[in-house]
Write a protein that holds these residues in place. Structure first.
Motif, PDB file in Angstrom:
ATOM      1  N   ARG A 166      22.693  68.420  50.845  1.00  0.00           N
ATOM      2  CA  ARG A 166      22.216  69.348  51.853  1.00  0.00           C
ATOM      3  C   ARG A 166      20.808  68.996  52.320  1.00  0.00           C
ATOM      4  N   SER A 167      19.944  68.604  51.378  1.00  0.00           N
ATOM      5  CA  SER A 167      18.548  68.431  51.779  1.00  0.00           C
ATOM      6  C   SER A 167      18.123  66.978  51.894  1.00  0.00           C
ATOM      7  N   ARG A 168      18.935  66.037  51.359  1.00  0.00           N
ATOM      8  CA  ARG A 168      18.461  64.660  51.297  1.00  0.00           C
ATOM      9  C   ARG A 168      19.287  63.665  52.106  1.00  0.00           C
ATOM     10  N   THR A 169      20.359  64.104  52.742  1.00  0.00           N
ATOM     11  CA  THR A 169      21.181  63.139  53.470  1.00  0.00           C
ATOM     12  C   THR A 169      21.299  63.536  54.942  1.00  0.00           C
ATOM     13  N   THR A 170      21.708  62.560  55.765  1.00  0.00           N
ATOM     14  CA  THR A 170      21.875  62.860  57.194  1.00  0.00           C
ATOM     15  C   THR A 170      23.037  63.832  57.407  1.00  0.00           C
ATOM     16  N   TRP A 171      24.078  63.739  56.536  1.00  0.00           N
ATOM     17  CA  TRP A 171      25.184  64.707  56.656  1.00  0.00           C
ATOM     18  C   TRP A 171      24.662  66.129  56.560  1.00  0.00           C
ATOM     19  N   HIS A 228      21.742  67.253  57.066  1.00  0.00           N
ATOM     20  CA  HIS A 228      20.959  67.660  58.231  1.00  0.00           C
ATOM     21  C   HIS A 228      21.857  67.926  59.420  1.00  0.00           C
ATOM     22  N   ALA A 229      22.916  67.118  59.557  1.00  0.00           N
ATOM     23  CA  ALA A 229      23.822  67.315  60.690  1.00  0.00           C
ATOM     24  C   ALA A 229      24.481  68.686  60.606  1.00  0.00           C
ATOM     25  N   TRP A 230      24.991  69.060  59.387  1.00  0.00           N
ATOM     26  CA  TRP A 230      25.710  70.323  59.359  1.00  0.00           C
ATOM     27  C   TRP A 230      24.792  71.522  59.500  1.00  0.00           C
ATOM     28  N   ALA A 233      22.040  71.433  61.286  1.00  0.00           N
ATOM     29  CA  ALA A 233      21.658  71.470  62.696  1.00  0.00           C
ATOM     30  C   ALA A 233      22.729  72.200  63.500  1.00  0.00           C
ATOM     31  N   ALA A 252      22.311  70.583  68.592  1.00  0.00           N
ATOM     32  CA  ALA A 252      22.902  69.522  67.780  1.00  0.00           C
ATOM     33  C   ALA A 252      23.690  68.561  68.666  1.00  0.00           C
ATOM     34  N   ILE A 307      25.178  64.811  67.832  1.00  0.00           N
ATOM     35  CA  ILE A 307      26.057  65.190  66.731  1.00  0.00           C
ATOM     36  C   ILE A 307      27.357  65.739  67.332  1.00  0.00           C
TER      37      ILE A 307
END
Lengths: 288, 341
Positions: free
Chosen positions: B207-212, B214-216, B218, B226, B231
């Motif tokens: 949740r806090s460390r990957t682009t996934w 950030h995407a969800w 956003a 988004a 996205i």
């Protein structure tokens, strides 16, 4: 099966079953047309059913029970509006929270009143009567009346303005909050009457007896493009599926008895997926 | 603590206090001293290893379900279909577990059964996600319909194929797929607790460390924004609902692999709805969800522990109160001015 369906008795049964769906759908139409997402229909039905059954039992009058059910529905609507508009809480979450509260709350009150958490004691009932059942008439009159009121009364015009362009209401000095509150209260009372039909048709309240009808009614509101009369008519379709499911179950057909009651749920899902909506949502739905 | 985290914690605390206050009023309503009710609830649960173990057992399922609901909420979706996703997970997990050859070693059987549970729940969640993303069907309504349909279908499959000799219980899963119990006073607490803890940590990281992640998030904050940064909102919604369903399905590890070792009618019932309370009280953060799962698990089990003088309906009602209180408290807290520092 076909012979069963093509009878007057079956038509009367469908009409009777459609009453709670239709009244909930009219509530959903008024609340949502005023701009508030109404996922609390299930809670209004359930509290309405509970209040109607217990008050009818206490006063020995099904008619006073109906009034109690309407008051309970309106009370849930008031709570919903307070949380959603005064506090500004997430409207979807408030709706689901009220439904969960209705599920646990009615069980708690059953336990408190009767020392038993599943069923209320048997009270007066309308039974299978259609023509002499006041709630059927409330549903018929509300279907025509609310549709008329939407276009011909101050209540209806302000309600629709609150859902589409609340800023226009503000410029003429009318509070969108009030318009939404009045819309929700009228709708809540009607949904409460729908709940009363669920319990007063048998004379007993059982835990979770609304069985998802509120959610199905909302799906019909969306299908009908937020038009109350159309939504009520769409609900007759769900009621028809429910009645057919019931007859398939007791007729001992080749369809397994576990699956026959699922017909209205499947129909609602298919309608949502295939048609979605035949109209546009109110412009300011869910925004405050 | 950042000011945002502090506010979320404050909101959860206020909601909890309001719920305790309302619970106390309800206790007075049924003629029970609130002080006695809360004290006995704490005292009995803390002093009896069996009751403490039952809290952990409930919290395990609730944590996985709460993570499922929280993940969807993060992406702006409200997954109230966890109830059906658990049932699907339980059904698939128990069927696969029972179909494996008797001698299957744990190293094969456990991952297979876990994958089956996740696949069962994920398929249902994915369906809800696709219907939302492609057809615009509101996930709350489709979820409730699917909950009813899955419950009916599971009962039908059980009656027609799985249930043995007039019971509502199917064949047992192979020994290798059983997760050992923790041995807390004969309670149902089992090692799937570790799985739930790993899921909490994994989700917090993604949740806090990957682009996934950030995407969800956003998509949850502002789908239009988004979309404008490239996205695919529909894709994120579908994937998130699939993952959410898979997490809910994994709760089957607790119910089937850790406890009942077979498919049973109504196994895990109500956990999906309680998961909503858990996710909201945990403010959608994985660590918050873990704590909230313990709190709600305690309330749920504690209500049974004091069942001799408090009706169990009281704590059932509180679960709805919690959701409403969090919904109110979170917006109320946001409105309060930031304290000067």
């Amino acid at each position: 099966m076909i012979e069963t369906i093509l009878t007057i008795a079956f038509l009367a049964e469908v009409l009777r079953i459609s009453v709670p769906y239709a009244l909930a759908a009219i509530c959903g139409s008024t609340t949502e047309r005023a701009g508030v997402i109404d996922l609390a229909l299930e809670g209004k039905l359930l509290f309405g059913a509970f209040a109607a059954a217990t008050i009818a039992h206490a006063t020995d009058s099904a008619y006073i029970g109906v009034a109690g059910g309407m008051a309970a529905g309106a009370a849930v609507a008031a709570l919903q509006i307070w949380f959603a508009l005064r506090l500004g809480a997430d409207q979807v979450i408030v709706g689901v929270a009220l439904n969960l509260l209705a599920l646990g709350g009615t069980r708690f009150l059953l336990q408190l009143f009767y020392g038993e958490g599943t069923n209320s004691p048997r009270g007066p009932a309308f039974g299978d009567a259609v023509a002499t059942n006041p709630i059927v008439w409330i549903a018929v009159i509300a279907t025509a009346g609310v549709a008329f009121a939407f276009v011909r009364t101050r209540w209806g015009l302000r309600l629709r303005a609150a859902g589409d362009r609340p800023e226009a209401l503000v410029t003429v000095g009318v509070s969108p909050f009030r318009a939404r509150l009045y819309a929700a209260l009228v709708g809540g009372a009607l949904a409460g009457a729908g709940g009363a039909q669920i319990s007063l048709s048998v004379g007993v309240f059982s835990a979770d007896m609304s069985g998802g009808r509120g959610y199905m009614a909302l799906a019909m509101v969306i299908l009908a493009g937020w038009r109350p009369a159309w939504a009520a008519i769409a609900c007759v379709g769900v009621a028809c599926a429910s009645a057919i499911g019931f007859h398939l179950q007791i007729a001992g057909s080749s369809i397994p008895p576990e699956l026959a009651p699922l017909l209205p749920y499947v129909l609602t899902l298919l309608v949502l997926v295939i048609f979605g909506s035949l109209g546009k949502p109110p412009r300011s739905l869910g925004k405050i | 603590m950042t000011s945002n985290t502090r506010r979320e914690v404050q909101a959860a605390m206020i909601a909890l206090l309001v719920s305790v206050a309302i619970g106390s009023l309800l206790a007075l309503g049924v003629g029970v001293s609130p002080g006695k009710m809360w004290w006995e609830m704490l005292e009995r649960t803390a002093s009896d290893p069996y009751l403490f173990g039952q809290v952990l057992y409930k919290a395990t399922g609730l944590a996985l379900c709460g993570l499922a609901v929280a993940l969807a909420l993060d992406a702006g979706l409200f997954n109230i279909g966890a109830e059906g996703q658990i049932t699907a997970g339980v059904l698939v997990c128990a069927t696969v577990g029972a179909a494996l050859p008797d001698a299957t070693p744990a190293i094969l059987a456990i991952p297979l059964c876990l994958a089956a549970a996740a696949a069962g729940g994920g398929a249902v969640g994915g369906l809800i996600g696709v219907l939302r993303a492609k057809r615009g069907a509101h996930e709350v309504i489709t979820s409730i319909m699917l909950n009813a349909i899955i419950a009916g279908v599971a009962l039908w499959v059980g009656n027609a194929v799985l249930f043995r000799g007039g019971t509502t219980r199917g064949d047992a899963i192979v020994a290798g797929a059983e997760l050992p119990e923790l041995g807390l006073g004969g309670s149902s607490a089992n090692t799937s607790l570790v799985l739930a803890a790993l899921a909490v940590i994994a989700l917090a990281w993604v949740r806090s460390r990957t682009t996934w992640g950030h995407a969800w998030r956003a998509v949850g904050r502002d789908p239009a924004a988004a979309r404008s940064v490239g996205i695919s909102v529909a894709r994120v919604q579908t994937l998130v609902m699939t993952a959410s369903g898979a997490l809910a399905g994994l709760a089957a590890a607790n119910f089937v692999m850790g406890h009942k070792h077979a498919f049973e009618e109504g196994l895990g019932r109500n956990t999906g709805f309680l998961g909503i309370s858990v996710a909201l009280l945990g403010r959608s953060h994985p660590f918050g969800v873990a704590i909230a799962a313990l709190v709600i698990g305690f309330l749920s089990q504690g209500g049974l522990a004091v069942g001799d003088f408090v009706p169990k309906e009281l704590t059932e009602m509180l679960q709805g109160v919690v959701v409403l209180a969090v919904a109110g408290a979170s917006v109320w807290i946001k409105r309060q001015p930031e304290p000067g520092r």
